[in-house]
Design a protein around this motif. Structure first.
Motif, PDB file in Angstrom:
ATOM      1  N   ALA A   1       0.830  -1.208   0.000  1.00  0.00           N
ATOM      2  CA  ALA A   1       0.000   0.000   0.000  1.00  0.00           C
ATOM      3  C   ALA A   1       0.865   1.259   0.000  1.00  0.00           C
ATOM      4  O   ALA A   1       0.561   2.231  -0.691  1.00  0.00           O
ATOM      5  CB  ALA A   1      -0.926   0.000   1.208  1.00  0.00           C
ATOM      6  N   VAL A   2       1.940   1.241   0.751  1.00  0.00           N
ATOM      7  CA  VAL A   2       2.808   2.416   0.862  1.00  0.00           C
ATOM      8  C   VAL A   2       3.628   2.605  -0.406  1.00  0.00           C
ATOM      9  O   VAL A   2       3.842   3.732  -0.859  1.00  0.00           O
ATOM     10  CB  VAL A   2       3.736   2.300   2.092  1.00  0.00           C
ATOM     11  CG1 VAL A   2       4.658   3.508   2.195  1.00  0.00           C
ATOM     12  CG2 VAL A   2       2.913   2.153   3.366  1.00  0.00           C
ATOM     13  N   ASP A   3       4.072   1.523  -1.022  1.00  0.00           N
ATOM     14  CA  ASP A   3       4.896   1.562  -2.237  1.00  0.00           C
ATOM     15  C   ASP A   3       4.016   1.949  -3.435  1.00  0.00           C
ATOM     16  O   ASP A   3       3.674   1.133  -4.271  1.00  0.00           O
ATOM     17  CB  ASP A   3       5.550   0.197  -2.448  1.00  0.00           C
ATOM     18  CG  ASP A   3       6.425   0.142  -3.687  1.00  0.00           C
ATOM     19  OD1 ASP A   3       6.818   1.205  -4.209  1.00  0.00           O
ATOM     20  OD2 ASP A   3       6.701  -0.989  -4.145  1.00  0.00           O
ATOM     21  N   ALA A   4       3.683   3.221  -3.508  1.00  0.00           N
ATOM     22  CA  ALA A   4       2.718   3.720  -4.495  1.00  0.00           C
ATOM     23  C   ALA A   4       3.147   3.464  -5.938  1.00  0.00           C
ATOM     24  O   ALA A   4       2.308   3.191  -6.800  1.00  0.00           O
ATOM     25  CB  ALA A   4       2.474   5.213  -4.284  1.00  0.00           C
ATOM     26  N   ASN A   5       4.442   3.560  -6.222  1.00  0.00           N
ATOM     27  CA  ASN A   5       4.882   3.378  -7.603  1.00  0.00           C
ATOM     28  C   ASN A   5       5.242   1.929  -7.931  1.00  0.00           C
ATOM     29  O   ASN A   5       5.609   1.618  -9.057  1.00  0.00           O
ATOM     30  CB  ASN A   5       6.039   4.321  -7.944  1.00  0.00           C
ATOM     31  CG  ASN A   5       7.299   4.002  -7.154  1.00  0.00           C
ATOM     32  OD1 ASN A   5       7.364   3.016  -6.419  1.00  0.00           O
ATOM     33  ND2 ASN A   5       8.297   4.859  -7.294  1.00  0.00           N
ATOM     34  N   GLY A   6       5.145   1.033  -6.947  1.00  0.00           N
ATOM     35  CA  GLY A   6       5.346  -0.383  -7.193  1.00  0.00           C
ATOM     36  C   GLY A   6       6.769  -0.794  -7.535  1.00  0.00           C
ATOM     37  O   GLY A   6       6.974  -1.847  -8.125  1.00  0.00           O
ATOM     38  N   ASP A   7       7.744   0.007  -7.116  1.00  0.00           N
ATOM     39  CA  ASP A   7       9.130  -0.332  -7.456  1.00  0.00           C
ATOM     40  C   ASP A   7       9.807  -1.247  -6.441  1.00  0.00           C
ATOM     41  O   ASP A   7      10.987  -1.556  -6.563  1.00  0.00           O
ATOM     42  CB  ASP A   7       9.962   0.939  -7.657  1.00  0.00           C
ATOM     43  CG  ASP A   7      10.168   1.745  -6.379  1.00  0.00           C
ATOM     44  OD1 ASP A   7       9.590   1.390  -5.324  1.00  0.00           O
ATOM     45  OD2 ASP A   7      10.903   2.757  -6.444  1.00  0.00           O
ATOM     46  N   GLY A   8       9.055  -1.689  -5.424  1.00  0.00           N
ATOM     47  CA  GLY A   8       9.619  -2.590  -4.427  1.00  0.00           C
ATOM     48  C   GLY A   8      10.401  -1.890  -3.336  1.00  0.00           C
ATOM     49  O   GLY A   8      11.083  -2.544  -2.549  1.00  0.00           O
ATOM     50  N   LEU A   9      10.290  -0.570  -3.275  1.00  0.00           N
ATOM     51  CA  LEU A   9      10.967   0.225  -2.258  1.00  0.00           C
ATOM     52  C   LEU A   9      10.025   1.320  -1.779  1.00  0.00           C
ATOM     53  O   LEU A   9       9.196   1.816  -2.551  1.00  0.00           O
ATOM     54  CB  LEU A   9      12.231   0.877  -2.823  1.00  0.00           C
ATOM     55  CG  LEU A   9      13.320  -0.066  -3.316  1.00  0.00           C
ATOM     56  CD1 LEU A   9      14.358   0.700  -4.128  1.00  0.00           C
ATOM     57  CD2 LEU A   9      13.984  -0.771  -2.133  1.00  0.00           C
ATOM     58  N   ILE A  10      10.176   1.726  -0.540  1.00  0.00           N
ATOM     59  CA  ILE A  10       9.411   2.856  -0.019  1.00  0.00           C
ATOM     60  C   ILE A  10      10.359   4.039   0.091  1.00  0.00           C
ATOM     61  O   ILE A  10      11.384   3.966   0.775  1.00  0.00           O
ATOM     62  CB  ILE A  10       8.807   2.536   1.369  1.00  0.00           C
ATOM     63  CG1 ILE A  10       7.773   1.415   1.250  1.00  0.00           C
ATOM     64  CG2 ILE A  10       8.184   3.797   1.979  1.00  0.00           C
ATOM     65  CD1 ILE A  10       7.227   0.934   2.587  1.00  0.00           C
TER      66      ILE A  10
END
Length: 176
Positions: A99-108
């Motif tokens: 949910a936090v990883d808005a861009n879906g790159d596997g990192l916050i």
């Protein structure tokens, strides 16, 4: 049984989730949280809504009187059992990470972390110093592993100096 410090942390999160401020968590609180958070991220609420409603369903299992309103004491019943449920805690951490990883790159990123805090609290908040404390390897991001460890520390830890105690930001509430 939760320590005073754990109770303070959970109270802060509870108050943030209690969007309407009535002293109970309800389905409408979780719907409002999902809508607010999705709007901040500039995304449709579908993914966040699903994650938040799954979390609501879990909390609802602690509703001891069946009125579909969860009290702080109900939440504390779950918190007291978390050490017996490592798989459930890890699964929740991964869902929240997604949910936090808005861009879906596997990192916050620091920006994504800030969006989470503002989504929870509904208040613009500077979180750069907190993010720096959470980012143990100083690479500018939180990985799934880092986030999972921080999440577990928040929910079941009792060390006020532990970075995981800051997962939901600096929530200052009076001791019980």
């Amino acid at each position: 049984m939760a320590t005073k410090f754990q109770y303070r942390k959970i109270t802060g999160v509870f108050r943030a989730m209690d969007v309407d401020g009535d002293g109970y968590l309800t389905e409408s609180d979780f719907e409002a949280l999902a809508s607010r958070w999705a709007a901040i991220q500039g995304q449709p609420k579908g993914r966040i809504y699903s994650i938040m409603m799954n979390w609501w369903a879990t909390l609802l299992t602690a509703d001891r009187d069946g009125d579909e309103r969860v009290t702080l004491d109900d939440v504390m019943v779950i918190v007291d059992r978390l050490n017996e449920m490592p798989h459930a805690m890890a699964t929740t951490a991964l869902s929240m990470f997604d949910a936090v990883d808005a861009n879906g790159d596997g990192l916050i990123s620091a920006r994504e972390y800030n969006q989470m805090i503002v989504g929870w609290t509904g208040v613009p908040t500077d979180t750069d110093d907190v993010f720096d404390e959470l980012d143990g390897d100083d690479d500018g991001y939180l990985s799934r592993t880092e986030f999972g460890e921080l999440w577990a520390e928040f929910w079941s830890g009792d060390d006020q100096r532990a970075s995981g105690s800051l997962v939901f930001g600096r929530i200052d509430v009076p001791a019980r």
